[in-house]
Write an enzyme that holds these catalytic residues in place. Structure first.
Site, PDB file in Angstrom:
ATOM      1  N   ARG A   1      -9.575   0.998   8.995  1.00  0.00           N
ATOM      2  CA  ARG A   1      -9.313  -0.389   9.690  1.00  0.00           C
ATOM      3  C   ARG A   1     -10.547  -0.942   9.654  1.00  0.00           C
ATOM      4  O   ARG A   1     -10.237  -2.170  10.079  1.00  0.00           O
ATOM      5  CB  ARG A   1      -8.194  -0.296  10.162  1.00  0.00           C
ATOM      6  CG  ARG A   1      -6.360  -0.824   8.974  1.00  0.00           C
ATOM      7  CD  ARG A   1      -5.685  -0.105  10.697  1.00  0.00           C
ATOM      8  NE  ARG A   1      -4.766  -1.195  10.495  1.00  0.00           N
ATOM      9  CZ  ARG A   1      -3.307  -0.688   9.495  1.00  0.00           C
ATOM     10  NH1 ARG A   1      -3.416   0.539   9.463  1.00  0.00           N
ATOM     11  NH2 ARG A   1      -2.167  -1.366   9.864  1.00  0.00           N
TER      12      ARG A   1
ATOM     13  N   ARG B   1      12.319  -6.725   5.330  1.00  0.00           N
ATOM     14  CA  ARG B   1      12.520  -4.995   5.078  1.00  0.00           C
ATOM     15  C   ARG B   1      13.080  -4.315   5.951  1.00  0.00           C
ATOM     16  O   ARG B   1      12.403  -4.347   7.251  1.00  0.00           O
ATOM     17  CB  ARG B   1      10.732  -4.587   4.416  1.00  0.00           C
ATOM     18  CG  ARG B   1       9.828  -4.212   5.113  1.00  0.00           C
ATOM     19  CD  ARG B   1       7.991  -3.763   4.796  1.00  0.00           C
ATOM     20  NE  ARG B   1       7.086  -3.168   6.176  1.00  0.00           N
ATOM     21  CZ  ARG B   1       6.151  -3.138   5.837  1.00  0.00           C
ATOM     22  NH1 ARG B   1       6.311  -2.900   4.659  1.00  0.00           N
ATOM     23  NH2 ARG B   1       5.561  -3.097   6.836  1.00  0.00           N
TER      24      ARG B   1
ATOM     25  N   ARG C   1      -1.084  -8.834  13.391  1.00  0.00           N
ATOM     26  CA  ARG C   1      -1.776  -7.176  12.340  1.00  0.00           C
ATOM     27  C   ARG C   1      -2.116  -7.937  11.299  1.00  0.00           C
ATOM     28  O   ARG C   1      -3.209  -7.554  10.483  1.00  0.00           O
ATOM     29  CB  ARG C   1      -0.341  -6.699  11.076  1.00  0.00           C
ATOM     30  CG  ARG C   1       0.359  -5.940  12.741  1.00  0.00           C
ATOM     31  CD  ARG C   1       2.021  -5.571  12.684  1.00  0.00           C
ATOM     32  NE  ARG C   1       2.073  -4.594  10.701  1.00  0.00           N
ATOM     33  CZ  ARG C   1       2.931  -4.308  10.296  1.00  0.00           C
ATOM     34  NH1 ARG C   1       4.122  -5.354  10.764  1.00  0.00           N
ATOM     35  NH2 ARG C   1       2.978  -4.025   9.735  1.00  0.00           N
TER      36      ARG C   1
ATOM     37  N   LYS D   1       0.399  -1.628  -0.272  1.00  0.00           N
ATOM     38  CA  LYS D   1       0.353  -0.262  -0.114  1.00  0.00           C
ATOM     39  C   LYS D   1       0.762   1.454   0.057  1.00  0.00           C
ATOM     40  O   LYS D   1       0.706   1.754  -0.950  1.00  0.00           O
ATOM     41  CB  LYS D   1      -0.721   0.354   1.277  1.00  0.00           C
ATOM     42  CG  LYS D   1      -1.758  -1.068   1.423  1.00  0.00           C
ATOM     43  CD  LYS D   1      -3.178  -1.121   2.369  1.00  0.00           C
ATOM     44  CE  LYS D   1      -1.895  -1.580   3.689  1.00  0.00           C
ATOM     45  NZ  LYS D   1      -2.147  -1.663   4.351  1.00  0.00           N
TER      46      LYS D   1
ATOM     47  N   ARG E   1      11.225  -1.253  10.700  1.00  0.00           N
ATOM     48  CA  ARG E   1       9.821  -0.979  11.977  1.00  0.00           C
ATOM     49  C   ARG E   1      10.131  -1.641  13.366  1.00  0.00           C
ATOM     50  O   ARG E   1      10.190  -3.352  12.543  1.00  0.00           O
ATOM     51  CB  ARG E   1       9.036  -1.140  11.225  1.00  0.00           C
ATOM     52  CG  ARG E   1       8.704  -0.139  10.373  1.00  0.00           C
ATOM     53  CD  ARG E   1       7.298   0.107   8.810  1.00  0.00           C
ATOM     54  NE  ARG E   1       6.514  -0.577  10.374  1.00  0.00           N
ATOM     55  CZ  ARG E   1       5.162  -0.782   9.461  1.00  0.00           C
ATOM     56  NH1 ARG E   1       4.857  -0.220   7.911  1.00  0.00           N
ATOM     57  NH2 ARG E   1       3.695  -0.894   9.852  1.00  0.00           N
TER      58      ARG E   1
END
Ligand code: AMP
Length: 220
Positions: free
Chosen positions: A90, A129, A174, A15, A163
Site C-alpha cells: 500500500r 456491507r 481510507r 479485492k 467492520r
C-alpha cells in the site's frame, strides 16, 4: 513456477471478493493484510494492540509491521503455491519490501490487477456491507440481503458483523490514504509492463471473468 499477483484498488473495490474467487479457481492462496491485522486485533497480540487505533481511524499501519507479517505467512507456504496479495503493498516502501521478500524466496510477480471504481459508489458499497459472523458470507443492506430476514443463506446463523472502520468518515480517510500513498506505486509496476486495469463497477462475475482473461485458463 507459482504465479504471484497483486490486487490493487481503493477500499470497497472488491479485492477481497475477487481474491476469494481466484483462490478457489486457481488453487492459490489469498494473503490479505487487512484480514491478518483484524485477526491480530481480535486475538490481542502485540501487533494487534499497535494496529487497533490506527485501523479504526482508517490510517495505515506501519510498513514494518505489515511487511513482517507478509514474510512470515509466505514462509508457511510451499514454493509451488501461488499467492494473491490483497491490500498489500500500500506504500512505496511496502512495494520495495515486497520485491525483496519475493526475491529472497525465489518468487516473482506476474500480474498487478488494478480494480477501478467510482468513489461515491464505493462509499455506498462499504457503508452497507456486513458478513455472517459464522461463515463470513458477505451481505449488503441495499444490494444483497439474506433471502430470509436476518438468517444467513449459507449456514443459517442469525449473527452478523460489520467492520468498525466501515463508516463514512473512516471510509473517506481510507480513500485519501489510497489516493495519496497507494495509487502512486502503480508506475513502479507499469514500468515492468505487468499492470492491467479492470473495471470494478461491473457485477462480481463480470469482474471475475475479466480477471480470468488476464490470468489465463485455471488449472483443471
Ligand atoms: P483492508 O481490509 O485491506 O481495507 O484494511 C483495513 C485496514 O487495515 C486499513 O485501513 C489499514 O489501517 C490496515 N491495513 C491493511 N493492510 C495494510 C497495509 N498493507 N499497510 C498498512 N495498513 C494496512
Amino acid at each position: 513456477m507459482a504465479m504471484e499477483i497483486i490486487l490493487l484498488g481503493p477500499p470497497g473495490a472488491g479485492k477481497g471478493t475477487q481474491a476469494g474467487l481466484i483462490e478457489e479457481a486457481y488453487g492459490m492462496v489469498q494473503l490479505s493484510t487487512g484480514d491478518m491485522l483484524r485477526a491480530a486485533v481480535k486475538a490481542g497480540t502485540p501487533v494487534g494492540l499497535k494496529a487497533k487505533a490506527v485501523m479504526e481511524a482508517g490510517e495505515l499501519v506501519s510498513d514494518d509491521i505489515v511487511s513482517g507479517i507478509i514474510g512470515d505467512r509466505l514462509d508457511e507456504l510451499g514454493s509451488e503455491t501461488g499467492v494473491i496479495f490483497d491490500g498489500y503493498p500500500r506504500t512505496e516502501a511496502q512495494a520495495a519490501s515486497l520485491d525483496e521478500i519475493l526475491k529472497s524466496r525465489g518468487r516473482k510477480l506476474n500480474h498487478v490487477i488494478e480494480l477501478g471504481v467510482d468513489e461515491d459508489a464505493l462509499v455506498d458499497r462499504i457503508t452497507g456491507r456486513y458478513t455472517c459472523a459464522k461463515c463470513n458470507e458477505g451481505y449488503h443492506d441495499r444490494h444483497k440481503q439474506p433471502a430470509k430476514d436476518s438468517v444467513c443463506d449459507e449456514c443459517g446463523s442469525t449473527e452478523f458483523k460489520r467492520r468498525p472502520d466501515d463508516n463514512e468518515e473512516t471510509v473517506r480517510t481510507r480513500m485519501a490514504e489510497y489516493r495519496g500513498k497507494t495509487a502512486p506505486i502503480l508506475p513502479i509496476y507499469e514500468e515492468r509492463g505487468i499492470v492491467t486495469r479492470v473495471d470494478g463497477m461491473g457485477g462480481i462475475e463480470e469482474v471475475a471473468s475479466s480477471i480470468r482473461a488476464i490470468l489465463g485458463a485455471p488449472p483443471k
